[in-house]
Design an enzyme around this catalytic site. Structure first.
Site, short mmCIF file in Angstrom:
data_model
loop_
_atom_site.label_atom_id
_atom_site.label_comp_id
_atom_site.label_asym_id
_atom_site.label_seq_id
_atom_site.Cartn_x
_atom_site.Cartn_y
_atom_site.Cartn_z
N ASN A 171 0.87 -1.18 0.00
CA ASN A 171 0.00 0.00 0.00
C ASN A 171 0.91 1.22 0.00
OD1 ASN A 171 -1.80 2.05 0.50
ND2 ASN A 171 -2.24 1.45 2.62
N TRP A 172 1.01 1.86 -1.16
CA TRP A 172 1.94 2.99 -1.29
C TRP A 172 1.38 4.27 -0.66
CZ3 TRP A 172 4.07 2.76 -7.06
CH2 TRP A 172 4.70 1.52 -7.25
N LYS A 173 0.13 4.24 -0.30
CA LYS A 173 -0.54 5.42 0.29
C LYS A 173 -0.33 6.65 -0.61
CE LYS A 173 0.26 3.49 4.82
NZ LYS A 173 -0.05 3.66 6.23
N HIS B 260 -9.56 1.19 4.61
CA HIS B 260 -8.30 1.35 5.36
C HIS B 260 -8.56 2.26 6.56
CE1 HIS B 260 -4.21 2.51 6.37
NE2 HIS B 260 -3.81 1.44 5.71
N GLU C 293 -7.00 4.64 7.72
CA GLU C 293 -6.78 6.07 7.46
C GLU C 293 -8.00 6.69 6.77
OE1 GLU C 293 -2.98 5.55 5.55
OE2 GLU C 293 -2.11 5.04 7.50
N GLU D 177 -5.43 -5.00 10.43
CA GLU D 177 -4.40 -3.99 10.67
C GLU D 177 -4.71 -3.25 11.98
OE1 GLU D 177 -2.45 -2.75 6.72
OE2 GLU D 177 -4.22 -1.51 6.99
N GLY E 94 2.41 2.21 10.81
CA GLY E 94 3.40 3.29 10.70
C GLY E 94 4.09 3.64 12.01
N SER F 12 3.30 -2.14 10.36
CA SER F 12 4.75 -2.17 10.64
C SER F 12 5.40 -3.51 10.29
CB SER F 12 5.04 -1.80 12.10
OG SER F 12 4.65 -0.45 12.33
N GLY G 2 2.79 -1.13 4.24
CA GLY G 2 2.80 0.29 3.92
C GLY G 2 4.22 0.78 3.68
N GLY G 3 4.83 1.36 4.72
CA GLY G 3 6.15 1.98 4.60
C GLY G 3 7.18 1.11 3.89
C1 PEP Z 1 -0.84 0.18 5.99
O1 PEP Z 1 -1.02 1.37 5.95
O2 PEP Z 1 -1.63 -0.58 5.40
C2 PEP Z 1 0.32 -0.31 6.73
C3 PEP Z 1 0.31 -1.55 7.12
O3 PEP Z 1 1.34 0.59 6.96
P1 PEP Z 1 2.77 0.29 7.63
O4 PEP Z 1 3.28 -1.00 7.03
O5 PEP Z 1 3.61 1.47 7.25
O6 PEP Z 1 2.56 0.16 9.08
#
Ligand code: PEP
Length: 254
Positions: free
Chosen positions: A10-12, A98, A100, A168, A174, A214, A235-236
């Site tokens: 997920n590049w956000k 998601h 967010e 999640e 994050g 994470s 994500g990251g």
């Molecule tokens: C996400 O936003 O779906 C996610 C899992 O982010 P991160 O891996 O950065 O925690």
């Protein structure tokens, strides 16, 4: 029950055209080196990069998804993108609900369910996200919250073929924090039980449940080896092809 591991990025809201082209190109090249990988790969760039990323992924086994969609096929919805449009520009998946979006855009379970139904109607697979906040976790409400989110945001018509669940924990996204592997397995097993109640045992046993929050090369092997964890929503660490592929390497053999 064998479920194909899904490694999803997920590049956000990250990346300009050149970044998207390079990242997708690098992921495609690395996946190609795996030959016939045992896992499925997915990248979910922002809307502005979809066409560029699609071109960079041409001929590769990496699927593309978007990060949200509207409930309608078209019409007077300024700033929104329909599932039909996503399908048209080469998406096969869309992330829905998601945390967010639940937080920033006040998305309810009901709206998420309608979005998922619209996406399925357009021929897209959905990755429906659920997960508790830190306060809910501290109050030991994790399973209650996830149950409510599944019952409200997964369509009754969902099947293992068109739906993936991503667990999640909001407090892990994050932050560098993750639940213990025992906690992750407990929640995933509970989610599968709720799915069995809602969609039948057959679908629940075949439906993939991803862990997200994470995930990184250092913790991926432990998380991805859990019996009810069928992949990761990353994500990251999906913004660097080497990290994304190192996560995959812990489970996707050549
Ligand atoms: C996400 O936003 O779906 C996610 C899992 O982010 P991160 O891996 O950065 O925690």
């Amino acid at each position: 029950m064998s479920r194909k591991i899904l490694i999803a990025g997920n590049w956000k809201m990250n990346g300009l055209l050149e970044d998207g082209k390079a990242l997708a190109g690098n992921v495609a090249a690395e996946v190609k080196k795996l030959g016939k990988p045992e896992c499925e790969f997915l990248v979910c760039p922002p809307f502005t990069l979809l066409t560029t990323v699609k071109k960079a992924l041409r001929g590769s086994k990496v699927a593309m998804g978007a990060q949200d969609c509207h409930t309608a096929e078209k019409g007077a919805h300024t700033g929104d993108i329909s599932p039909v449009m996503l399908k048209d520009c080469g998406c096969s998946y869309v992330i829905i609900g998601h945390s967010e979006r639940r937080a920033d855009h006040h998305e309810s379970n009901e709206l998420i369910c309608q979005k998922a139904e619209a996406a399925h109607k357009a021929g897209l697979k959905t990755v429906i996200c659920i997960g508790e906040t830190e306060a809910e976790r501290d109050a030991q409400k994790t399973i209650d919250v996830c149950t409510r989110q599944i019952m409200g945001s997964v369509p009754d018509s969902a099947t293992a073929a068109d739906t993936v669940i991503a667990y999640e924990p909001v407090w892990a996204i994050g932050t560098g924090k993750t639940p213990t592997t025992a906690d992750v397995e407990e929640v995933h097993a509970a989610i599968r039980k709720v799915l069995a109640k809602k969609l039948g045992k057959g679908n629940a046993n075949k439906m993939r449940i991803l862990y997200g929050g994470s995930m990184k090369p250092a913790n991926a092997a432990a998380l991805l080896s859990l019996p009810d964890v069928d992949g990761g929503l990353i994500g990251g660490a999906s913004l660097k092809a080497s990290d994304f592929m190192a996560i995959a390497a812990s489970v996707c053999k050549k």
